[in-house]
Design a protein around this motif. Sequence first.
Motif, PDB file in Angstrom:
ATOM      1  N   SER A 283      -9.413  -9.412  14.192  1.00 61.14           N
ATOM      2  CA  SER A 283      -9.595  -8.887  12.835  1.00 61.14           C
ATOM      3  C   SER A 283      -9.654  -7.368  12.848  1.00 61.14           C
ATOM      4  N   ASP A 284     -10.428  -6.796  13.762  1.00 58.06           N
ATOM      5  CA  ASP A 284     -10.550  -5.344  13.865  1.00 58.06           C
ATOM      6  C   ASP A 284      -9.210  -4.709  14.223  1.00 58.06           C
ATOM      7  N   SER A 285      -8.460  -5.354  15.105  1.00 54.83           N
ATOM      8  CA  SER A 285      -7.151  -4.827  15.510  1.00 54.83           C
ATOM      9  C   SER A 285      -6.172  -4.828  14.338  1.00 54.83           C
ATOM     10  N   LEU A 286      -6.196  -5.883  13.533  1.00 55.88           N
ATOM     11  CA  LEU A 286      -5.310  -5.943  12.366  1.00 55.88           C
ATOM     12  C   LEU A 286      -5.655  -4.842  11.364  1.00 55.88           C
ATOM     13  N   VAL A 287      -6.932  -4.592  11.156  1.00 56.33           N
ATOM     14  CA  VAL A 287      -7.356  -3.532  10.245  1.00 56.33           C
ATOM     15  C   VAL A 287      -6.884  -2.177  10.770  1.00 56.33           C
ATOM     16  N   LYS A 288      -7.026  -1.942  12.073  1.00 56.32           N
ATOM     17  CA  LYS A 288      -6.580  -0.673  12.662  1.00 56.32           C
ATOM     18  C   LYS A 288      -5.072  -0.507  12.514  1.00 56.32           C
ATOM     19  N   LEU A 289      -4.323  -1.576  12.740  1.00 60.06           N
ATOM     20  CA  LEU A 289      -2.872  -1.532  12.622  1.00 60.06           C
ATOM     21  C   LEU A 289      -2.443  -1.149  11.208  1.00 60.06           C
ATOM     22  N   VAL A 290      -3.007  -1.794  10.225  1.00 54.71           N
ATOM     23  CA  VAL A 290      -2.658  -1.507   8.834  1.00 54.71           C
ATOM     24  C   VAL A 290      -3.051  -0.077   8.466  1.00 54.71           C
ATOM     25  N   THR A 291      -4.211   0.366   8.931  1.00 55.35           N
ATOM     26  CA  THR A 291      -4.663   1.727   8.661  1.00 55.35           C
ATOM     27  C   THR A 291      -3.706   2.750   9.268  1.00 55.35           C
ATOM     28  N   LEU A 292      -3.291   2.531  10.511  1.00 55.06           N
ATOM     29  CA  LEU A 292      -2.349   3.447  11.158  1.00 55.06           C
ATOM     30  C   LEU A 292      -1.010   3.487  10.421  1.00 55.06           C
TER      31      LEU A 292
ATOM     32  N   MET B   5       0.830  -1.161   0.000  1.00 57.41           N
ATOM     33  CA  MET B   5       0.000   0.000   0.000  1.00 57.41           C
ATOM     34  C   MET B   5       0.875   1.224   0.000  1.00 57.41           C
ATOM     35  N   ASN B   6       0.299   2.358  -0.326  1.00 62.43           N
ATOM     36  CA  ASN B   6       1.022   3.618  -0.280  1.00 62.43           C
ATOM     37  C   ASN B   6       0.648   4.359   0.995  1.00 62.43           C
ATOM     38  N   ALA B   7       1.659   4.875   1.666  1.00 62.65           N
ATOM     39  CA  ALA B   7       1.440   5.669   2.869  1.00 62.65           C
ATOM     40  C   ALA B   7       0.941   7.050   2.480  1.00 62.65           C
ATOM     41  N   LYS B   8       0.442   7.774   3.460  1.00 62.28           N
ATOM     42  CA  LYS B   8      -0.035   9.131   3.239  1.00 62.28           C
ATOM     43  C   LYS B   8       1.053   9.994   2.599  1.00 62.28           C
ATOM     44  N   SER B   9       2.301   9.718   2.965  1.00 65.64           N
ATOM     45  CA  SER B   9       3.431  10.477   2.424  1.00 65.64           C
ATOM     46  C   SER B   9       3.751  10.110   0.978  1.00 65.64           C
ATOM     47  N   GLY B  10       3.145   9.038   0.476  1.00 65.16           N
ATOM     48  CA  GLY B  10       3.410   8.572  -0.877  1.00 65.16           C
ATOM     49  C   GLY B  10       4.396   7.423  -0.928  1.00 65.16           C
TER      50      GLY B  10
END
Length: 40
Positions: free
Chosen positions: A27-36, A1-6
């Motif tokens: 599952s929810d924790s893994l999604v939060k981790l990847v999002t962060l 994935m691309n980070a906010k910084s690109g």
Amino acid sequence: MNAKSGALLSFTIIAHKYVPGSNRVISDSLVKLVTLMAEM
């Protein structure tokens, strides 16, 4: 994935005996981790 910084991010998550959907909290924790990570 691309980070906010690109920056392009690549990572691996290893979860021993994890079955997707079997534990919603994990599952929810893994999604939060990847999002962060992507927001860095």
